[in-house]
Design an enzyme around this catalytic site. Structure first.
Site, PDB file in Angstrom:
ATOM      1  N   ARG A  14     -19.781 -40.106 -29.637  1.00 27.71           N
ATOM      2  CA  ARG A  14     -19.336 -38.736 -29.890  1.00 27.71           C
ATOM      3  C   ARG A  14     -19.763 -38.265 -31.267  1.00 27.71           C
ATOM      4  NH1 ARG A  14     -13.073 -38.331 -27.670  1.00 27.71           N
ATOM      5  NH2 ARG A  14     -13.506 -38.761 -25.450  1.00 27.71           N
ATOM      6  N   ASP A  23      -9.059 -30.599 -42.111  1.00 22.94           N
ATOM      7  CA  ASP A  23     -10.474 -30.412 -42.427  1.00 22.94           C
ATOM      8  C   ASP A  23     -10.728 -29.178 -43.295  1.00 22.94           C
ATOM      9  OD1 ASP A  23     -11.130 -32.674 -41.061  1.00 22.94           O
ATOM     10  OD2 ASP A  23     -12.154 -31.675 -39.393  1.00 22.94           O
ATOM     11  N   LYS A  78      -8.399 -34.628 -31.658  1.00 25.89           N
ATOM     12  CA  LYS A  78      -7.270 -34.058 -32.406  1.00 25.89           C
ATOM     13  C   LYS A  78      -7.263 -32.527 -32.347  1.00 25.89           C
ATOM     14  CE  LYS A  78      -8.576 -35.925 -36.268  1.00 25.89           C
ATOM     15  NZ  LYS A  78      -9.777 -36.618 -35.747  1.00 25.89           N
ATOM     16  N   TYR A  89     -22.958 -32.365 -38.481  1.00 23.54           N
ATOM     17  CA  TYR A  89     -22.122 -32.248 -39.671  1.00 23.54           C
ATOM     18  C   TYR A  89     -22.918 -31.624 -40.814  1.00 23.54           C
ATOM     19  CZ  TYR A  89     -18.663 -35.276 -37.433  1.00 23.54           C
ATOM     20  OH  TYR A  89     -17.729 -35.799 -36.578  1.00 23.54           O
ATOM     21  N   ARG A 104     -22.519 -34.855 -32.665  1.00 19.78           N
ATOM     22  CA  ARG A 104     -22.037 -33.696 -33.421  1.00 19.78           C
ATOM     23  C   ARG A 104     -22.899 -33.459 -34.650  1.00 19.78           C
ATOM     24  NH1 ARG A 104     -15.619 -33.656 -34.221  1.00 19.78           N
ATOM     25  NH2 ARG A 104     -16.243 -31.779 -35.361  1.00 19.78           N
TER      26      ARG A 104
END
Length: 202
Positions: A134, A36, A16, A140, A138
């Site tokens: 994916r 976000d 996105k 977080y 990442r």
């Protein structure tokens, strides 16, 4: 002055943000409002019976504040862009100029007051396996706890998607596994057609 509001939604890690940024770079007088940026403080996000923080719900987001920003842009996109340094203060206005707002996020189509404002809706899809891979790559803050993807993230994606599809018409689904330039070409071409139609209106 004419406006076009584009929604870019989809699964977590579906592309996105990348699509939104690429689209923004190609569209004159455009800007992005990312969902976000509106998460509530971690301390107020509730925990479910499994001990998982419930980030993937509208209650974890300041959707009222996000909506205010979108409405502010719709009232006066030139002023909105000037305040953020995206256009020159003394640039001349053009009645046929089309301003494009790209709203990006994983639950943008699940919040009715916001969803009603979109002129174009795009939804990026990827498979469970690719999404999990994916997501695991990442970092977080706070980090995903063990079992979070299977126990919370993916089930909530399926739930939110079902709710979205039951109430949202005219969504263009995009394959997030295709090359990003190919996905961009589809969206950019569609948005350009919408811009041309607006410019042709008196």
């Amino acid at each position: 002055m004419k406006t076009l509001v584009v929604g870019v939604g989809g699964v977590t890690n579906g592309g996105k943000s990348t699509l939104s940024q690429l689209l923004h770079q190609k569209l004159h007088n455009s800007c992005i409002i990312p969902q976000d940026s509106y998460f509530k403080d971690d301390c107020v996000v509730p925990v479910d019976s499994n001990g998982f923080k419930q980030y993937d719900t509208l209650d974890a987001l300041h959707m009222d504040k996000m909506l205010i920003q979108v409405q502010s842009w719709r009232r006066d996109p030139r002023s909105f862009l000037r305040q953020r340094g995206l256009i020159l203060k003394d640039s001349p206005a053009d009645d046929k100029e089309v301003y494009v707002l790209i709203v990006e996020g994983f639950l943008i189509f699940n919040y009715r007051p916001l969803n009603e404002l979109f002129d174009r809706r795009y939804f990026l899809e990827i498979s469970y396996d690719v999404c999990k891979k994916r997501r695991s790559s990442r970092v977080y803050s706070p980090p995903d706890p063990p079992g979070y993807f299977d126990g919370y993230v993916w089930p909530m994606y399926l739930k939110n998607r079902e709710e979205m599809e039951s109430s949202t018409p005219e969504i263009v689904y995009l394959d997030g596994l295709k090359p990003k330039d190919e996905v961009l070409d589809v969206v950019y071409g569609d948005v350009c057609q919408a811009i041309e139609r607006l410019q042709g209106q008196s």
